[in-house]
Scaffold this motif. Structure first.
Motif, PDB file in Angstrom:
ATOM      1  N   UNK A   1       0.847  -1.167   0.000  1.00  0.00           N
ATOM      2  CA  UNK A   1       0.000   0.000   0.000  1.00  0.00           C
ATOM      3  C   UNK A   1       0.899   1.238   0.000  1.00  0.00           C
ATOM      4  N   UNK A   2       0.708   2.101  -0.986  1.00  0.00           N
ATOM      5  CA  UNK A   2       1.468   3.344  -1.058  1.00  0.00           C
ATOM      6  C   UNK A   2       0.665   4.460  -0.427  1.00  0.00           C
ATOM      7  N   UNK A   3       1.375   5.456   0.115  1.00  0.00           N
ATOM      8  CA  UNK A   3       0.693   6.599   0.717  1.00  0.00           C
ATOM      9  C   UNK A   3       1.549   7.844   0.637  1.00  0.00           C
ATOM     10  N   UNK A   4       0.864   8.974   0.695  1.00  0.00           N
ATOM     11  CA  UNK A   4       1.521  10.278   0.692  1.00  0.00           C
ATOM     12  C   UNK A   4       0.783  11.142   1.701  1.00  0.00           C
ATOM     13  N   UNK A   5       1.525  11.795   2.587  1.00  0.00           N
ATOM     14  CA  UNK A   5       0.931  12.605   3.635  1.00  0.00           C
ATOM     15  C   UNK A   5       1.282  14.065   3.428  1.00  0.00           C
ATOM     16  N   UNK A   6       0.258  14.921   3.429  1.00  0.00           N
ATOM     17  CA  UNK A   6       0.450  16.362   3.321  1.00  0.00           C
ATOM     18  C   UNK A   6      -0.050  16.977   4.623  1.00  0.00           C
ATOM     19  N   UNK A   7       0.805  17.731   5.289  1.00  0.00           N
ATOM     20  CA  UNK A   7       0.398  18.389   6.532  1.00  0.00           C
ATOM     21  C   UNK A   7      -0.272  19.708   6.167  1.00  0.00           C
ATOM     22  N   UNK A   8      -1.551  19.824   6.520  1.00  0.00           N
ATOM     23  CA  UNK A   8      -2.307  21.034   6.227  1.00  0.00           C
ATOM     24  C   UNK A   8      -2.166  22.055   7.352  1.00  0.00           C
ATOM     25  N   UNK A   9      -2.216  21.589   8.591  1.00  0.00           N
ATOM     26  CA  UNK A   9      -2.003  22.437   9.759  1.00  0.00           C
ATOM     27  C   UNK A   9      -1.039  21.698  10.670  1.00  0.00           C
ATOM     28  N   UNK A  10       0.168  22.210  10.767  1.00  0.00           N
ATOM     29  CA  UNK A  10       1.198  21.555  11.577  1.00  0.00           C
ATOM     30  C   UNK A  10       0.885  21.684  13.059  1.00  0.00           C
TER      31      UNK A  10
END
Length: 160
Positions: A1-10
């Protein structure tokens, strides 16, 4: 399973302890030490979270996941889950009745219209949510570890 995480509010305060707590435990009353202590606390917190293998302080994130075919559940990266803003499955926004979240473990299950769990059949999921711990509710053992590491670092920095 591949994933990508984007932090919107740190994380607003990515520290596992506070300068006043550490300074009080060490008997330090000089306010001129606060800035340096805060830096040491941030470093100790980063060491602990690196050892754990994830950020544990509350953040809002968008996690893109390309699940394995017919995967039974999805585990999100930031736990516990506080709120789920949206889940988009292959471009279609899911409603609250289309999934079940185990907030403590961060596990998501896909639900059939009858309410029972079914495998995720999507090729891409986009999940926007808030997850992690509120800085005011850091477990005592993690606070203790951070305070101990900070005390060691401070003692080492003030030696001859």
């Amino acid at each position: 399973m591949d994933r990508h995480l984007v932090i919107l509010t740190a994380a607003s305060a990515p520290s596992l302890a506070t300068a006043p707590d550490v300074m009080a435990e060490m008997g330090i009353t000089d306010p001129g030490v606060t800035a340096g202590m805060t830096t040491l606390i941030s470093q100790a917190s980063a060491v602990i979270m690196s050892a754990i293998g994830r950020t544990i302080i509350k953040e809002t994130v968008k996690e893109e996941i390309w699940p394995d075919q017919f995967c039974r559940s999805i585990r999100l990266s930031r736990t516990p889950i506080i709120t789920i803003t949206s889940i988009v499955e292959d471009g279609v926004v899911l409603g609250d009745d289309d999934f079940r979240a185990e907030k403590g473990s961060g596990i998501l299950h896909r639900l059939a219209p009858a309410g029972h769990t079914v495998p995720w059949c999507a090729t891409k999921l986009e999940i926007t949510y808030e997850g992690g711990l509120d800085p005011a509710s850091i477990p005592a053992d993690l606070q203790r570890a951070c305070i101990s590491l900070t005390k060691l670092a401070y003692s080492a920095s003030t030696r001859d």
